[in-house]
Design a protein around this motif. Structure first.
Motif, short mmCIF file in Angstrom:
data_model
loop_
_atom_site.label_atom_id
_atom_site.label_comp_id
_atom_site.label_asym_id
_atom_site.label_seq_id
_atom_site.Cartn_x
_atom_site.Cartn_y
_atom_site.Cartn_z
N THR A 1 -15.43 8.62 68.08
CA THR A 1 -15.27 9.35 69.35
C THR A 1 -14.13 10.37 69.31
N TYR A 2 -13.31 10.27 68.26
CA TYR A 2 -12.05 11.02 68.19
C TYR A 2 -12.22 12.51 68.53
N GLU A 3 -13.18 13.14 67.89
CA GLU A 3 -13.27 14.60 68.03
C GLU A 3 -13.85 15.05 69.38
N VAL B 1 -0.84 12.61 55.10
CA VAL B 1 -0.60 11.30 55.71
C VAL B 1 -1.24 11.27 57.10
N GLY B 2 -2.03 10.25 57.36
CA GLY B 2 -2.63 10.11 58.69
C GLY B 2 -3.71 11.15 58.94
N CYS B 3 -4.71 11.18 58.05
CA CYS B 3 -5.71 12.26 58.10
C CYS B 3 -6.62 12.17 59.32
N GLY B 4 -6.74 10.97 59.93
CA GLY B 4 -7.68 10.83 61.04
C GLY B 4 -9.08 11.20 60.57
N GLY C 1 -9.98 14.18 59.71
CA GLY C 1 -9.95 15.30 58.77
C GLY C 1 -9.81 16.67 59.41
N LEU C 2 -9.32 16.74 60.64
CA LEU C 2 -9.17 18.06 61.29
C LEU C 2 -8.24 18.95 60.49
N LEU C 3 -7.10 18.39 60.06
CA LEU C 3 -6.16 19.19 59.27
C LEU C 3 -6.68 19.36 57.84
N THR D 1 -4.92 10.54 53.01
CA THR D 1 -4.65 9.12 53.29
C THR D 1 -4.57 8.85 54.80
N ASP D 2 -4.78 7.60 55.14
CA ASP D 2 -4.60 7.14 56.52
C ASP D 2 -4.40 5.63 56.48
N LEU D 3 -3.74 5.12 57.51
CA LEU D 3 -3.54 3.68 57.65
C LEU D 3 -4.86 2.98 57.98
N SER D 4 -5.75 3.68 58.67
CA SER D 4 -7.00 3.08 59.13
C SER D 4 -8.12 3.32 58.11
N MET E 1 -3.50 4.23 53.07
CA MET E 1 -2.08 4.12 52.75
C MET E 1 -1.24 4.20 54.02
N ASP E 2 -0.24 3.36 54.11
CA ASP E 2 0.73 3.45 55.20
C ASP E 2 1.69 4.59 54.86
N GLY E 3 1.69 5.63 55.67
CA GLY E 3 2.54 6.79 55.40
C GLY E 3 4.02 6.46 55.46
N GLU E 4 4.36 5.33 56.05
CA GLU E 4 5.77 4.92 56.07
C GLU E 4 6.23 4.42 54.72
N SER F 1 1.28 16.20 57.55
CA SER F 1 0.83 15.14 58.45
C SER F 1 0.77 15.71 59.85
N SER F 2 -0.34 15.51 60.54
CA SER F 2 -0.46 16.03 61.90
C SER F 2 -0.68 14.90 62.90
N LEU F 3 0.27 14.77 63.80
CA LEU F 3 0.16 13.86 64.95
C LEU F 3 -0.06 12.40 64.55
N ALA F 4 0.56 12.01 63.44
CA ALA F 4 0.49 10.61 62.99
C ALA F 4 1.86 9.94 63.02
N ALA F 5 2.92 10.69 62.70
CA ALA F 5 4.23 10.07 62.47
C ALA F 5 4.86 9.46 63.72
#
Ligand SMILES: C[S@@+](CC[C@H](N)C(=O)[O-])C[C@H]1O[C@@H](n2cnc3c(N)ncnc32)[C@H](O)[C@@H]1O
Length: 252
Positions: A18-20, A51-54, A56-58, A74-77, A98-101, A115-119
């Motif tokens: 549903t994200y997009e 990091v945190g690709c969601g 793939g928008l970025l 990569t993404d945590l999910s 991958m956990d970006g932390e 990284s966009s809107l993940a950190a």
């Protein structure tokens, strides 16, 4: 892994499809960030860590703006990684949960960390930025966006006026984020405020859920239904909500 982080993974995994539908701010941000990230000078054939690709928008915008290079996306999910893998079919990309932390990559092995809107979901933002900076080769660039201090001010203020806790996270402002970037190197931090209009606050909360961004602060106790109804009514219809997006670029 903390139970809070597991809740974050579950919320984003549930939102992969549903994200997009509700990602207008994220699309705008990805477009602006891709331009900043790819601005010259950047290594020819850059090695890129996202990091945190969601969904793939970025990723898609970076790929469209680059002639070659290699991209570790990569993404945590796991569900988000799979969603991006499904839509981004490009031989330059490899994918990893991958956990970006805790970036599990060799030091100095990338020319660009993005990284966009993940950190804003990191438990330890300051320390994590230092760890991500260590992934960059000399001359490399880190270009990230995250949700800033001014975000959702209307909702926070309305709830505070009713003596209710919104459960929202505390986000840094631009000077606080600038102070978290490594001191060796050159950095700039800017803020882009976007005012979104929703039918009402219920629609705003539903939009956060649709993008998976509905995990409150750790330990937060959800509002009773009556309090939530009062807060939604107090916001009015339609209602405006500010997104304060911080852009940080750091050159090593
Ligand atoms: C709001 S979405 C942004 C996705 C995408 N970058 C975009 O701009 O649309 C946040 C993403 O960050 C991921 N995320 C949250 N915490 C993370 C962490 N510690 N490491 C890596 N990814 C994380 C979530 O799973 C989710 O896919």
């Amino acid at each position: 892994m903390s139970s809070h982080k597991r809740t974050i993974i579950e919320a984003f995994s549930a939102a992969a499809r549903t994200y997009e539908d509700e990602a207008a701010v994220q699309v705008r941000t990805a477009e602006r960030l891709a331009a900043l990230a790819l601005a010259p000078p950047l290594a020819a054939s850059p090695r890129v860590l996202e990091v945190g690709c969601g969904t793939g928008l970025l990723t898609r915008r970076l790929l469209a703006g680059s002639e070659d290079g290699s991209f570790l996306v990569t993404d945590l999910s796991p569900a988000m990684v799979e969603q991006t893998r499904a839509v981004v079919r490009d031989r330059r990309c490899s994918f990893r949960v991958m956990d970006g932390e805790l970036p599990d990559v060799p030091p100095e092995s990338f020319d660009l960390v993005v990284s966009s809107l993940a950190a804003q979901w990191f438990d330890e933002l300051h320390e994590s930025l230092a760890r991500l900076a260590r992934c960059l080769a000399p001359g490399g660039r880190m270009a990230i966006t995250l949700v800033g201090e001014g975000s959702f001010a209307e909702w926070r203020t309305t709830l505070a006026g009713l003596d209710l806790d919104s459960g929202m996270h505390d986000y840094p402002d631009a000077p606080a984020l600038a102070a978290m970037l490594p001191t060796h190197g050159h950095s700039t931090v800017t803020s882009d405020r976007v005012i979104m209009e929703y039918n009402d606050a219920r629609a705003f909360l539903a939009a956060l859920k649709a993008i998976g961004a509905n995990t409150p602060r750790a330990g937060y106790k959800a509002l009773p239904a009556g309090s939530l109804r009062r807060a939604i009514a107090a916001m009015g219809s339609p209602c405006a909500v500010t997104w304060d997006v911080l852009y940080a670029v750091w050159e090593k």
